[in-house]
Design a protein around this motif. Structure first.
Motif, PDB file in Angstrom:
ATOM      1  N   GLY A   1       0.826  -1.199   0.000  1.00 43.93           N
ATOM      2  CA  GLY A   1       0.000   0.000   0.000  1.00 43.93           C
ATOM      3  C   GLY A   1       0.858   1.244   0.000  1.00 43.93           C
ATOM      4  N   GLU A   2       0.247   2.352   0.370  1.00 43.96           N
ATOM      5  CA  GLU A   2       0.964   3.623   0.385  1.00 43.96           C
ATOM      6  C   GLU A   2       1.656   3.820   1.725  1.00 43.96           C
ATOM      7  OE1 GLU A   2       0.275   8.202  -1.143  1.00 43.96           O
ATOM      8  OE2 GLU A   2      -1.376   6.768  -1.122  1.00 43.96           O
ATOM      9  N   ASN A   3       2.888   4.320   1.678  1.00 46.51           N
ATOM     10  CA  ASN A   3       3.668   4.495   2.905  1.00 46.51           C
ATOM     11  C   ASN A   3       4.500   5.775   2.827  1.00 46.51           C
ATOM     12  OD1 ASN A   3       4.988   4.115   5.339  1.00 46.51           O
ATOM     13  ND2 ASN A   3       6.405   2.577   4.559  1.00 46.51           N
ATOM     14  N   GLY A   4       3.837   6.919   3.021  1.00 47.03           N
ATOM     15  CA  GLY A   4       4.523   8.199   3.084  1.00 47.03           C
ATOM     16  C   GLY A   4       5.427   8.473   1.907  1.00 47.03           C
ATOM     17  N   GLY A   5       6.681   8.853   2.209  1.00 53.54           N
ATOM     18  CA  GLY A   5       7.645   9.185   1.173  1.00 53.54           C
ATOM     19  C   GLY A   5       8.033   8.007   0.295  1.00 53.54           C
ATOM     20  N   TYR A   6       7.750   6.784   0.772  1.00 61.51           N
ATOM     21  CA  TYR A   6       8.010   5.594  -0.041  1.00 61.51           C
ATOM     22  C   TYR A   6       7.007   5.459  -1.186  1.00 61.51           C
ATOM     23  CZ  TYR A   6      11.352   3.431   3.264  1.00 61.51           C
ATOM     24  OH  TYR A   6      12.439   3.141   4.052  1.00 61.51           O
ATOM     25  N   GLY A   7       5.885   6.177  -1.088  1.00 55.81           N
ATOM     26  CA  GLY A   7       4.845   6.018  -2.090  1.00 55.81           C
ATOM     27  C   GLY A   7       4.220   4.643  -1.991  1.00 55.81           C
TER      28      GLY A   7
ATOM     29  N   ARG B   1       4.833  -2.537 -10.586  1.00 59.05           N
ATOM     30  CA  ARG B   1       5.470  -1.861 -11.720  1.00 59.05           C
ATOM     31  C   ARG B   1       6.192  -0.609 -11.219  1.00 59.05           C
ATOM     32  NH1 ARG B   1       4.231  -3.904 -17.205  1.00 59.05           N
ATOM     33  NH2 ARG B   1       2.620  -5.487 -16.896  1.00 59.05           N
ATOM     34  N   VAL B   2       7.290  -0.280 -11.876  1.00 55.12           N
ATOM     35  CA  VAL B   2       8.077   0.907 -11.508  1.00 55.12           C
ATOM     36  C   VAL B   2       7.222   2.160 -11.667  1.00 55.12           C
ATOM     37  CG1 VAL B   2      10.004   2.375 -12.236  1.00 55.12           C
ATOM     38  CG2 VAL B   2      10.310  -0.112 -12.072  1.00 55.12           C
ATOM     39  N   GLY B   3       7.405   3.090 -10.726  1.00 50.76           N
ATOM     40  CA  GLY B   3       6.693   4.363 -10.795  1.00 50.76           C
ATOM     41  C   GLY B   3       7.496   5.471 -10.151  1.00 50.76           C
ATOM     42  N   SER B   4       6.803   6.528  -9.769  1.00 52.11           N
ATOM     43  CA  SER B   4       7.464   7.653  -9.106  1.00 52.11           C
ATOM     44  C   SER B   4       6.570   8.204  -7.993  1.00 52.11           C
ATOM     45  CB  SER B   4       7.798   8.759 -10.121  1.00 52.11           C
ATOM     46  OG  SER B   4       6.639   9.161 -10.838  1.00 52.11           O
ATOM     47  N   THR B   5       5.834   7.305  -7.326  1.00 51.06           N
ATOM     48  CA  THR B   5       4.982   7.730  -6.218  1.00 51.06           C
ATOM     49  C   THR B   5       5.844   8.035  -4.998  1.00 51.06           C
ATOM     50  OG1 THR B   5       4.645   5.410  -5.580  1.00 51.06           O
ATOM     51  CG2 THR B   5       3.004   6.403  -7.044  1.00 51.06           C
ATOM     52  N   GLY B   6       5.309   8.881  -4.113  1.00 48.35           N
ATOM     53  CA  GLY B   6       6.065   9.266  -2.927  1.00 48.35           C
ATOM     54  C   GLY B   6       7.043  10.383  -3.221  1.00 48.35           C
ATOM     55  N   LEU B   7       8.105  10.434  -2.448  1.00 50.39           N
ATOM     56  CA  LEU B   7       9.105  11.491  -2.570  1.00 50.39           C
ATOM     57  C   LEU B   7      10.187  11.056  -3.552  1.00 50.39           C
ATOM     58  CD1 LEU B   7       9.556  14.292  -1.244  1.00 50.39           C
ATOM     59  CD2 LEU B   7      11.076  13.163   0.392  1.00 50.39           C
ATOM     60  N   THR B   8      10.045  11.443  -4.818  1.00 45.25           N
ATOM     61  CA  THR B   8      10.986  11.028  -5.846  1.00 45.25           C
ATOM     62  C   THR B   8      11.257  12.166  -6.825  1.00 45.25           C
ATOM     63  OG1 THR B   8       9.363  10.272  -7.483  1.00 45.25           O
ATOM     64  CG2 THR B   8       9.996   8.704  -5.778  1.00 45.25           C
ATOM     65  N   THR B   9      12.302  11.990  -7.613  1.00 45.28           N
ATOM     66  CA  THR B   9      12.607  12.942  -8.686  1.00 45.28           C
ATOM     67  C   THR B   9      12.274  12.351 -10.058  1.00 45.28           C
ATOM     68  OG1 THR B   9      14.882  12.124  -8.777  1.00 45.28           O
ATOM     69  CG2 THR B   9      14.449  14.058  -7.384  1.00 45.28           C
ATOM     70  N   GLY B  10      11.813  11.095 -10.086  1.00 48.95           N
ATOM     71  CA  GLY B  10      11.495  10.438 -11.349  1.00 48.95           C
ATOM     72  C   GLY B  10      11.306   8.948 -11.124  1.00 48.95           C
ATOM     73  N   PRO B  11      10.886   8.222 -12.151  1.00 52.57           N
ATOM     74  CA  PRO B  11      10.613   6.795 -11.988  1.00 52.57           C
ATOM     75  C   PRO B  11      11.857   5.974 -11.652  1.00 52.57           C
ATOM     76  CG  PRO B  11      10.487   7.435 -14.310  1.00 52.57           C
ATOM     77  CD  PRO B  11      10.610   8.699 -13.521  1.00 52.57           C
ATOM     78  N   HIS B  12      11.752   5.213 -10.601  1.00 53.63           N
ATOM     79  CA  HIS B  12      12.816   4.287 -10.204  1.00 53.63           C
ATOM     80  C   HIS B  12      12.278   3.368  -9.123  1.00 53.63           C
ATOM     81  CE1 HIS B  12      13.288   7.268  -6.934  1.00 53.63           C
ATOM     82  NE2 HIS B  12      13.826   6.262  -6.233  1.00 53.63           N
ATOM     83  N   LEU B  13      13.021   2.323  -8.815  1.00 56.53           N
ATOM     84  CA  LEU B  13      12.679   1.438  -7.711  1.00 56.53           C
ATOM     85  C   LEU B  13      13.646   1.667  -6.559  1.00 56.53           C
ATOM     86  CD1 LEU B  13      11.011  -1.051  -6.643  1.00 56.53           C
ATOM     87  CD2 LEU B  13      12.950  -2.443  -7.417  1.00 56.53           C
ATOM     88  N   HIS B  14      13.108   1.925  -5.372  1.00 54.63           N
ATOM     89  CA  HIS B  14      13.916   1.942  -4.157  1.00 54.63           C
ATOM     90  C   HIS B  14      13.812   0.547  -3.555  1.00 54.63           C
ATOM     91  CE1 HIS B  14      15.621   3.315  -0.319  1.00 54.63           C
ATOM     92  NE2 HIS B  14      14.674   2.575   0.258  1.00 54.63           N
ATOM     93  N   PHE B  15      14.963  -0.096  -3.365  1.00 52.73           N
ATOM     94  CA  PHE B  15      14.992  -1.486  -2.911  1.00 52.73           C
ATOM     95  C   PHE B  15      15.816  -1.615  -1.641  1.00 52.73           C
ATOM     96  CE2 PHE B  15      17.134  -5.775  -3.371  1.00 52.73           C
ATOM     97  CZ  PHE B  15      16.026  -6.516  -2.973  1.00 52.73           C
TER      98      PHE B  15
END
Length: 272
Positions: A182-188, A224-238
């Motif tokens: 689900g949604e988790n703050g800056g993690y999107g 799927r990769v996106g840019s939800t949360g606190l990001t500068t563009g589409p990527h995966l934070h792992f």
């Protein structure tokens, strides 16, 4: 006989495409996602990827679900794509994509939708270590202290960032049970998977294709990769968290030079 024929069309409708069909199934009383997945011999993740479900565990009677046969996923061609880059994103081969879509040449066009059979996905996973790369992309930010790209503050980065185009599939790096989706703050939009004392996290997704409590195998599509949360563009934070401590994922993953292990020449024309 007429009644049975009518019931069939109430419950199912078929649409045929190049190398696959889609079934539109109408949810019946007592249906669950896992029951429907078993009925059509697909993963729950496949149904979630094809349908926008507000709650995967509470289906509504009369709700219509699109289910592909055989099992697989769609990818929409964007500018700069060729069949080889798309194959790498799904860890499959160019020939598998061509066969599944009845392609007689390697020319593709922007906006074209390609079907990727689930049976072909994972042929190029590098499994030489206990974890696989969850996405094919470029390492854009390492683990450890850094200047945050948005806040500009010196802070600890608890995982790695892997840059990839929006919509690129994200796979479970290891097997386990989904403990958060689900949604988790800056993690999107984020997925968390627990396996023993290890937790893996996948953040900034554009779509989630698993649900809490789901048992997933290594290589299961989880989003799927996106840019939800606190990001500068589409990527995966792992992230990989061991016994409550954030650890450097690069210590557990195969070399970043060997994310995709098949040896195959490109030979494909980029999207127009």
């Amino acid at each position: 006989m007429q009644r049975l024929f009518t019931i069939f069309f109430i419950l199912f409708s078929l649409i045929c495409f190049g190398g696959y069909i889609t079934i539109t199934y109408t949810v019946q009383p007592g249906d669950t996602l896992i029951d429907i997945a078993r009925k059509f011999k697909v993963s729950p993740s496949t149904i979630l990827d094809w349908n926008n479900l507000s709650n995967a565990t509470k289906l509504k009677v009369g709700q219509q679900l699109i289910i592909p046969q055989p099992e697989g996923y769609l990818y929409t061609v964007v500018k700069g794509d060729n069949l080889y880059t798309i194959a790498k994103r799904f860890f499959t081969t160019v020939s598998d994509i061509m066969i599944a879509n009845n392609l007689t040449s390697d020319t593709i066009r922007v906006g074209q939708r390609l079907f990727i059979p689930a049976s072909s996905i994972g042929k190029a996973f590098n499994r030489e270590k206990g974890y696989i790369w969850p996405v094919f992309g470029t390492l854009s930010s390492p683990f450890g202290y850094r200047i945050h790209p948005i806040t500009k503050k010196y802070s600890f980065h608890s995982g790695i960032d892997i840059s990839a185009p929006e919509g690129t599939p994200v796979f479970a790096s290891t097997s386990g049970v989904v403990t958060f989706a689900g949604e988790n703050g800056g993690y999107g939009l984020m997925v968390e998977i627990k396996s023993g004392n290890v937790v893996t996290r996948y953040a900034h997704l554009s779509k989630i294709t698993v649900y809490v409590g789901q048992n997933v195998s290594q290589g299961t599509l989880i989003g799927r990769v996106g840019s939800t949360g606190l990001t500068t563009g589409p990527h995966l934070h792992f992230e990989i968290v061991v016994a409550g401590n954030a650890t450097n994922p690069l210590a557990y993953l195969p070399s970043s030079n060997n994310i995709y292990v098949l040896k195959e020449t490109a030979g494909a024309v980029g999207g127009e």
